[in-house]
Motif scaffolding. Structure first.
Motif, PDB file in Angstrom:
ATOM      1  N   VAL A  40       0.853  -1.189   0.000  1.00  0.00           N
ATOM      2  CA  VAL A  40       0.000   0.000   0.000  1.00  0.00           C
ATOM      3  C   VAL A  40       0.885   1.233   0.000  1.00  0.00           C
ATOM      4  O   VAL A  40       1.934   1.265   0.639  1.00  0.00           O
ATOM      5  CB  VAL A  40      -0.961   0.035   1.209  1.00  0.00           C
ATOM      6  CG1 VAL A  40      -1.936  -1.127   1.150  1.00  0.00           C
ATOM      7  CG2 VAL A  40      -0.219   0.061   2.532  1.00  0.00           C
ATOM      8  N   GLU A  41       0.471   2.236  -0.752  1.00  0.00           N
ATOM      9  CA  GLU A  41       1.103   3.545  -0.705  1.00  0.00           C
ATOM     10  C   GLU A  41       0.160   4.470   0.055  1.00  0.00           C
ATOM     11  O   GLU A  41      -1.075   4.346  -0.066  1.00  0.00           O
ATOM     12  CB  GLU A  41       1.361   4.076  -2.116  1.00  0.00           C
ATOM     13  CG  GLU A  41       2.334   3.230  -2.921  1.00  0.00           C
ATOM     14  CD  GLU A  41       3.715   3.125  -2.293  1.00  0.00           C
ATOM     15  OE1 GLU A  41       4.199   4.144  -1.750  1.00  0.00           O
ATOM     16  OE2 GLU A  41       4.307   2.037  -2.335  1.00  0.00           O
ATOM     17  N   THR A  42       0.714   5.376   0.836  1.00  0.00           N
ATOM     18  CA  THR A  42      -0.105   6.143   1.768  1.00  0.00           C
ATOM     19  C   THR A  42       0.229   7.635   1.747  1.00  0.00           C
ATOM     20  O   THR A  42       1.246   8.056   1.184  1.00  0.00           O
ATOM     21  CB  THR A  42       0.098   5.621   3.203  1.00  0.00           C
ATOM     22  OG1 THR A  42       1.447   5.902   3.621  1.00  0.00           O
ATOM     23  CG2 THR A  42      -0.145   4.119   3.270  1.00  0.00           C
ATOM     24  N   THR A  43      -0.628   8.404   2.410  1.00  0.00           N
ATOM     25  CA  THR A  43      -0.404   9.845   2.521  1.00  0.00           C
ATOM     26  C   THR A  43       0.671  10.178   3.548  1.00  0.00           C
ATOM     27  O   THR A  43       1.074  11.332   3.674  1.00  0.00           O
ATOM     28  CB  THR A  43      -1.704  10.573   2.913  1.00  0.00           C
ATOM     29  OG1 THR A  43      -2.145  10.079   4.192  1.00  0.00           O
ATOM     30  CG2 THR A  43      -2.795  10.346   1.880  1.00  0.00           C
ATOM     31  N   GLY A  44       1.094   9.203   4.313  1.00  0.00           N
ATOM     32  CA  GLY A  44       2.108   9.424   5.330  1.00  0.00           C
ATOM     33  C   GLY A  44       2.193   8.230   6.253  1.00  0.00           C
ATOM     34  O   GLY A  44       1.666   7.156   5.958  1.00  0.00           O
ATOM     35  N   LEU A  45       2.822   8.421   7.414  1.00  0.00           N
ATOM     36  CA  LEU A  45       3.080   7.315   8.331  1.00  0.00           C
ATOM     37  C   LEU A  45       2.297   7.419   9.635  1.00  0.00           C
ATOM     38  O   LEU A  45       2.362   6.509  10.456  1.00  0.00           O
ATOM     39  CB  LEU A  45       4.577   7.266   8.679  1.00  0.00           C
ATOM     40  CG  LEU A  45       5.539   7.140   7.505  1.00  0.00           C
ATOM     41  CD1 LEU A  45       6.981   7.174   8.010  1.00  0.00           C
ATOM     42  CD2 LEU A  45       5.292   5.867   6.716  1.00  0.00           C
ATOM     43  N   ALA A  46       1.557   8.509   9.848  1.00  0.00           N
ATOM     44  CA  ALA A  46       0.892   8.711  11.132  1.00  0.00           C
ATOM     45  C   ALA A  46      -0.443   7.984  11.197  1.00  0.00           C
ATOM     46  O   ALA A  46      -0.950   7.466  10.200  1.00  0.00           O
ATOM     47  CB  ALA A  46       0.698  10.209  11.385  1.00  0.00           C
ATOM     48  N   ARG A  47      -1.036   7.976  12.391  1.00  0.00           N
ATOM     49  CA  ARG A  47      -2.268   7.227  12.610  1.00  0.00           C
ATOM     50  C   ARG A  47      -3.451   7.777  11.820  1.00  0.00           C
ATOM     51  O   ARG A  47      -4.423   7.055  11.582  1.00  0.00           O
ATOM     52  CB  ARG A  47      -2.604   7.201  14.108  1.00  0.00           C
ATOM     53  CG  ARG A  47      -2.936   8.556  14.692  1.00  0.00           C
ATOM     54  CD  ARG A  47      -3.129   8.460  16.196  1.00  0.00           C
ATOM     55  NE  ARG A  47      -1.884   8.054  16.839  1.00  0.00           N
ATOM     56  CZ  ARG A  47      -1.812   7.637  18.083  1.00  0.00           C
ATOM     57  NH1 ARG A  47      -2.897   7.525  18.797  1.00  0.00           N
ATOM     58  NH2 ARG A  47      -0.653   7.313  18.608  1.00  0.00           N
ATOM     59  N   ASP A  48      -3.404   9.059  11.425  1.00  0.00           N
ATOM     60  CA  ASP A  48      -4.524   9.622  10.665  1.00  0.00           C
ATOM     61  C   ASP A  48      -4.259   9.635   9.166  1.00  0.00           C
ATOM     62  O   ASP A  48      -5.031  10.218   8.407  1.00  0.00           O
ATOM     63  CB  ASP A  48      -4.846  11.037  11.160  1.00  0.00           C
ATOM     64  CG  ASP A  48      -3.666  11.996  11.039  1.00  0.00           C
ATOM     65  OD1 ASP A  48      -2.514  11.519  10.953  1.00  0.00           O
ATOM     66  OD2 ASP A  48      -3.893  13.218  11.057  1.00  0.00           O
ATOM     67  N   ASP A  49      -3.189   8.993   8.720  1.00  0.00           N
ATOM     68  CA  ASP A  49      -2.902   8.963   7.286  1.00  0.00           C
ATOM     69  C   ASP A  49      -3.729   7.891   6.598  1.00  0.00           C
ATOM     70  O   ASP A  49      -4.288   6.994   7.229  1.00  0.00           O
ATOM     71  CB  ASP A  49      -1.404   8.765   7.043  1.00  0.00           C
ATOM     72  CG  ASP A  49      -0.633  10.065   7.144  1.00  0.00           C
ATOM     73  OD1 ASP A  49      -0.962  10.989   6.383  1.00  0.00           O
ATOM     74  OD2 ASP A  49       0.271  10.166   7.986  1.00  0.00           O
ATOM     75  N   ARG A  50      -3.812   8.006   5.268  1.00  0.00           N
ATOM     76  CA  ARG A  50      -4.732   7.183   4.499  1.00  0.00           C
ATOM     77  C   ARG A  50      -4.015   6.471   3.355  1.00  0.00           C
ATOM     78  O   ARG A  50      -2.939   6.883   2.912  1.00  0.00           O
ATOM     79  CB  ARG A  50      -5.853   8.060   3.892  1.00  0.00           C
ATOM     80  CG  ARG A  50      -6.611   8.944   4.888  1.00  0.00           C
ATOM     81  CD  ARG A  50      -7.402   8.135   5.900  1.00  0.00           C
ATOM     82  NE  ARG A  50      -8.375   7.266   5.265  1.00  0.00           N
ATOM     83  CZ  ARG A  50      -9.638   7.634   4.970  1.00  0.00           C
ATOM     84  NH1 ARG A  50     -10.049   8.863   5.228  1.00  0.00           N
ATOM     85  NH2 ARG A  50     -10.469   6.771   4.418  1.00  0.00           N
ATOM     86  N   ILE A  51      -4.649   5.435   2.849  1.00  0.00           N
ATOM     87  CA  ILE A  51      -4.133   4.694   1.703  1.00  0.00           C
ATOM     88  C   ILE A  51      -4.499   5.430   0.413  1.00  0.00           C
ATOM     89  O   ILE A  51      -5.637   5.881   0.239  1.00  0.00           O
ATOM     90  CB  ILE A  51      -4.711   3.268   1.687  1.00  0.00           C
ATOM     91  CG1 ILE A  51      -4.124   2.448   2.844  1.00  0.00           C
ATOM     92  CG2 ILE A  51      -4.429   2.568   0.355  1.00  0.00           C
ATOM     93  CD1 ILE A  51      -4.719   1.067   2.991  1.00  0.00           C
TER      94      ILE A  51
END
Length: 340
Positions: free
Chosen positions: A15-26
């Motif tokens: 998966v690629e994501t908007t970032g690494l934090a708990r509120d980031d998204r795929i």
């Protein structure tokens, strides 16, 4: 002879994501389904509208324009789930991919059909592969697998599938026990009356802002109730960390290596999701403790000057203290426990 206890099928995931934090998204997801011996059966890929700014486009290459008409996660959840169902999820640094998937399913009030995961980094370590580091590109180079589009979910999943197959066969030949870990879904996705929520560690520290970054009023980034509230929702996981199988070797020696069995406590906010950091430590063979005692080997905190109970106790006991960045560097090369 093929080990009877090995799984009957695998789902190699990236998966690629908007970032690494708990509120980031795929923002994109890919799955290669493999049979019991690692042969490819089929593959699947989809971009995902994260309903927020896409984050590091210089890494995954996906812009807001690319994602505006992409399906929401709720619209691909069934299709993704069908490819994961009944299989072991395989990924490079699997706890990260699993955590992102689990959060997306929790937001959708769904349960992902995954019971076990396998990290190819852990498998490479167990096989003692002669790699210079544990990057995917190094594993690929070891097996002569060519990367075409690094950080594109479909190509990364292909590369990992091709590299996993020979690792799986090597493990079978050597009768190596696969490093399988349970996938525990998020038991609850809690939302406070103001939409901000309070995370499992107290307070609303999971939120990084009061609005949706990059939200649009006319496109799908701005549609639905999520467009008007922050993404710092909270969750509680119904789980206990597994017991550490290694004896405590004592205090961490500053400048030295972590050793399996060391008792580690974490205090305060972390840049990486707390549960992700705890799982990385656990999978490295450390004992993650919720308290600081005389037996604690190390305290991890980004704010050693704070007066949290853990910091105060660490100072009283003379427990070594490290920040998160230094701790994560040490997690890359944890020394094995001494033989009993």
């Amino acid at each position: 002879m093929w080990p009877e206890e090995y799984p009957e099928g695998y789902a190699v995931v990236d998966v690629e994501t908007t970032g690494l934090a708990r509120d980031d998204r795929i923002v994109s997801a890919a799955v290669y389904r493999l049979d019991a011996r690692g042969e490819v059966q089929d593959h699947w890929y989809s971009t995902v509208n994260p309903q927020r700014d896409p984050g590091p486009t210089w890494i995954h290459g996906l812009t807001s324009e690319d994602l505006v008409d992409a399906p929401l996660f709720t619209e691909i959840a069934d299709e993704l789930g069908a490819r994961l169902d009944g299989r072991v999820l395989v990924a490079h640094n699997a706890i990260f991919d699993w955590s992102m998937i689990a959060r997306e399913y929790a937001r959708a009030r769904r349960t992902p059909p995954v019971r076990q995961r396998l990290c190819t980094i852990a498998l490479a370590k167990r096989l003692s592969l002669p790699l210079p580091n544990h990057k995917l590109e190094s594993l690929a180079a070891h097996y002569g697998v060519s990367q075409r589009r690094a950080h594109h979910a479909l190509d990364d999943a292909r590369v990992l599938a091709e590299a996993f197959r020979p690792s799986l066969h090597l493990a079978a030949q050597q009768e190596v026990r696969l490093p399988l870990h349970a996938c525990r879904p998020l038991a609850e996705w809690a939302e406070g009356p103001d939409g901000a929520g309070a995370d499992a560690y107290g307070g609303g520290s999971g939120s990084r802002g009061s609005g949706v970054p990059g939200a649009r009023s006319g496109g799908r980034y701005g549609r639905g109730p999520a467009a008007s509230r922050p993404y710092g929702f909270a969750w509680r996981r119904s789980r206990k960390l597994p017991p550490c199988p290694y004896p405590n070797p004592g205090r961490y020696e500053p400048g030295g290596r972590l050793i399996q069995g060391m008792r580690v406590a974490i205090s305060g906010d972390t840049s990486v999701d707390r549960e992700l950091l705890e799982d990385r430590a656990t999978e490295a063979g450390l004992h993650v403790s919720s308290q600081v005692s005389r037996l604690t080997s190390l305290l991890v905190t980004n704010d050693p000057g704070s007066l949290t109970s853990k910091v105060v106790k660490a100072q009283a006991y003379g427990t070594p203290v490290l920040d998160e960045a230094a701790f994560q560097q040490l997690l890359r090369c944890v020394a094995p426990a001494a033989e009993r």
